[in-house]
Design a protein around this motif. Structure first.
Motif, mmCIF file in Angstrom:
data_model
loop_
_atom_site.group_PDB
_atom_site.id
_atom_site.type_symbol
_atom_site.label_atom_id
_atom_site.label_comp_id
_atom_site.label_asym_id
_atom_site.label_seq_id
_atom_site.Cartn_x
_atom_site.Cartn_y
_atom_site.Cartn_z
ATOM 1 N N LYS A 154 0.818 -1.211 0.000
ATOM 2 C CA LYS A 154 0.000 0.000 0.000
ATOM 3 C C LYS A 154 0.852 1.261 0.000
ATOM 4 C CE LYS A 154 -3.724 -1.951 2.767
ATOM 5 N NZ LYS A 154 -4.325 -1.904 4.096
ATOM 6 N N ALA A 155 2.021 1.170 0.651
ATOM 7 C CA ALA A 155 2.750 2.387 0.952
ATOM 8 C C ALA A 155 3.401 3.061 -0.245
ATOM 9 C CB ALA A 155 3.823 2.080 1.985
ATOM 10 N N ALA A 156 3.652 2.335 -1.266
ATOM 11 C CA ALA A 156 4.443 2.911 -2.344
ATOM 12 C C ALA A 156 3.597 3.213 -3.575
ATOM 13 C CB ALA A 156 5.531 1.929 -2.717
ATOM 14 N N ALA A 165 7.304 -0.586 -3.996
ATOM 15 C CA ALA A 165 6.629 -1.371 -2.966
ATOM 16 C C ALA A 165 7.463 -2.571 -2.551
ATOM 17 C CB ALA A 165 5.275 -1.832 -3.477
#
Lengths: 80, 153
Positions: A23-25, A31
């Motif tokens: 999700k973060a990238a 990611a």
């Protein structure tokens, strides 16, 4: 308890296993580089880990290439 | 004379936002010591027993083999010469992660590269790991032992 085990080859496996954070990238390539650690003892907590190489902004630059800082001493006009 | 750049100055000035632990990437050769240090920091935090000023500073302190706080932050934090940097943030949001990426002007690499980027000689020196120890056991186990026993001297 943190807890980790050894298999017969002697290598370690973490019960606090790192998980890839998708999700973060913004991109799939980025990611894959980020790891999120979770903790058995602290199930609500996580730790994001990122690694950077060739970091330019922590490196020193020779003074000749960098803006020089001077404090002017008014009494004799000498830059210190 | 040397002039150091933005990132280090921000950290020194307490202006590194979002707050995170910034570690010299050459000194972490495996995720396991980081996991142990983070777990210990979380436990101390839950017990309201941090010895440093923040959870992220506690993580950096826990990584070291010395009980002296200033010394451990100096040794494991970045220096003007660091060009490999590990950034760790507790409970990071997507926005936090993106901001941290923007703050560090470097090439982001896979965390699995840690062993390749590590300076093993420096690690041995900093943790005081003897040649006999490295013959008898995996170096990461020696690191964990030094971290765990630093308050027992």
């Amino acid at each position: 308890m943190l807890g980790f085990t050894r298999d017969r080859s002697g290598s370690r496996t973490h019960s606090t296993s790192p998980t890839r954070d998708n999700k973060a990238a913004p991109t799939a390539a980025e990611a894959m580089k980020t790891v999120r650690l979770s903790f058995e003892e602290h199930p609500k907590e996580s730790l994001h880990v990122m690694l950077f190489d060739q970091v330019a902004n922590s490196r020193c630059e020779p003074a000749s290439d960098a803006p020089r800082r001077r404090e002017v001493v008014e009494a004799d006009g000498v830059g210190v | 004379m040397w002039a150091c750049s933005e990132l280090l100055e921000r950290i020194k000035a307490g202006q590194f936002e979002p707050e995170a632990t910034v570690v010299d990437g050459e000194l972490v050769m495996d995720l396991f010591p980081l996991t142990v240090a983070a777990n210990k920091a979380l436990t101390s935090n839950a017990r309201e027993d941090l010895v440093t000023r923040s959870l992220h500073a506690e993580l950096l302190h826990n990584l070291s083999g010395t009980k002296h706080i200033v010394e451990s932050l100096k040794r494991f934090g970045i220096s003007p010469k660091s060009d490999k940097i590990l950034v760790a943030k507790f409970n990071a949001s997507d926005e936090d992660v993106q901001k941290l990426r923007e703050l560090v002007k470097g090439k982001e690499v896979d965390v699995e590269m840690l062993p390749q980027l590590a300076d093993v000689d420096r690690i041995k020196q900093l943790y005081g790991i003897s040649p006999e120890e490295t013959q008898a056991q995996y170096i990461v186990d020696s690191i964990i032992m030094k971290m765990a026993t630093k308050n027992m001297s």
